[in-house]
Design an enzyme around this catalytic site. Structure first.
Site, PDB file in Angstrom:
ATOM      1  N   ASN A 130     -57.666   1.699  10.004  1.00 31.76           N
ATOM      2  CA  ASN A 130     -58.497   2.355  11.012  1.00 31.76           C
ATOM      3  C   ASN A 130     -59.983   2.165  10.737  1.00 31.76           C
ATOM      4  OD1 ASN A 130     -56.658   3.389  12.862  1.00 31.76           O
ATOM      5  ND2 ASN A 130     -56.316   5.264  11.702  1.00 31.76           N
ATOM      6  N   HIS A 135     -59.273   2.020  15.695  1.00 34.20           N
ATOM      7  CA  HIS A 135     -58.042   2.768  15.983  1.00 34.20           C
ATOM      8  C   HIS A 135     -57.017   1.950  16.770  1.00 34.20           C
ATOM      9  CE1 HIS A 135     -59.253   6.617  14.300  1.00 34.20           C
ATOM     10  NE2 HIS A 135     -60.462   6.397  14.783  1.00 34.20           N
ATOM     11  N   ASP A 139     -53.175   1.739  15.803  1.00 33.33           N
ATOM     12  CA  ASP A 139     -52.037   1.958  16.702  1.00 33.33           C
ATOM     13  C   ASP A 139     -51.053   0.792  16.621  1.00 33.33           C
ATOM     14  OD1 ASP A 139     -53.114   4.353  17.503  1.00 33.33           O
ATOM     15  OD2 ASP A 139     -53.880   3.603  19.427  1.00 33.33           O
ATOM     16  N   GLU A 165     -49.268   8.681  10.134  1.00 31.17           N
ATOM     17  CA  GLU A 165     -48.601   7.468   9.654  1.00 31.17           C
ATOM     18  C   GLU A 165     -47.286   7.778   8.950  1.00 31.17           C
ATOM     19  OE1 GLU A 165     -51.842   8.411   6.551  1.00 31.17           O
ATOM     20  OE2 GLU A 165     -51.487   8.678   8.682  1.00 31.17           O
TER      21      GLU A 165
END
Length: 250
Positions: A130, A135, A139, A165
């Protein structure tokens, strides 16, 4: 006593427990009333069979479109309810069941008394993805982890995204050697490419595992798996640690 029993039995038959009962139960009452009215008409008022047949035909012609419309509405409502229930129990990013749904599977597994394995899987150094790539890359990483887990587990095993996660696995009872092999496959993690960054990323996975016990609750089973996951992280990550009950806690 018998009359009271039959009265409550009748009330039970007329109770509305499902959306479709909103149609079927009133129709049942309507049909009973219609039959009683026709019988009374035939026996007490002397209506002939042609008159009774005409009334039945008119009733059917008038009621059929309304019944069909109402049944279509109820069927649609039930479909929407099933869709809403699925959405409420699904993680929208990975399309896996969410924690709420997974907890139900764990509780059901405990109730069977089988020594299934509960695993909590955590992506190692996920924050780096990240922070380095954004982000959207994070994802994508989570989707890749979900696909990796789907690929390595058995057809009767359960999988879920617990949040962030972390993922949950419920593995059907199997020999310890098979569980160790599965843990090694999971811990190897996933590699994926980020074309917009011209970067290849590899995520290993840490796993905390515990065997479900007949006296378990879902909460204490998760606590044991969490403790084992902490040990896996402390031992260097990219591995599975099976919870071992301390000798003085027996």
């Amino acid at each position: 006593m018998f009359k009271r029993f039959m009265f409550f039995r009748l009330l039970g038959l007329l109770a509305i427990r499902k959306p479709r009962h909103l149609i079927y139960k009133p129709l049942l009452v309507f049909g009973i009333i219609l039959v009683v009215r026709l019988l009374v008409g035939a026996l007490l008022l002397g209506l002939d069979s042609d008159r009774i047949a005409t009334e039945l035909l008119v009733t059917a012609v008038v009621a059929a479109p309304l019944i069909a419309t109402c049944m279509a509405m109820v069927t649609h409502m039930e479909k929407l309810q099933r869709q809403m229930a699925r959405i409420a129990g699904t993680d929208m990013l990975t399309n896996l069941p969410n924690r709420r749904s997974f907890m139900g599977h764990v509780e059901a597994a405990i109730s069977t008394g089988q020594p299934d394995a509960l695993m909590i899987v955590d992506a190692d150094h996920f924050k780096r993805v990240n922070d380095t790539f954004g982000h959207a890359a994070g994802d994508l990483a989570l989707v890749c982890v979900a696909e990796h887990l789907r690929h390595v587990i058995g057809p009767h095993d359960k999988i879920a995204r617990l949040g962030g996660e972390e993922f949950g696995l419920l593995i059907r009872s199997q020999p310890s050697a098979a569980t160790d092999l599965l843990g090694a496959k999971i811990a190897a993690g996933v590699a994926f490419h980020l074309p917009e960054h011209a970067a290849d990323v590899t995520l290993t996975l840490s796993i905390g595992a515990t065997t479900l016990l007949p006296q378990d609750t879902s909460q204490n089973a998760f606590e044991r798996a969490d403790a084992a996951l902490y040990d896996a992280k402390s031992a260097g990550r990219a591995r599975m640690v099976l919870f071992v009950q301390p000798a003085d806690a027996a």
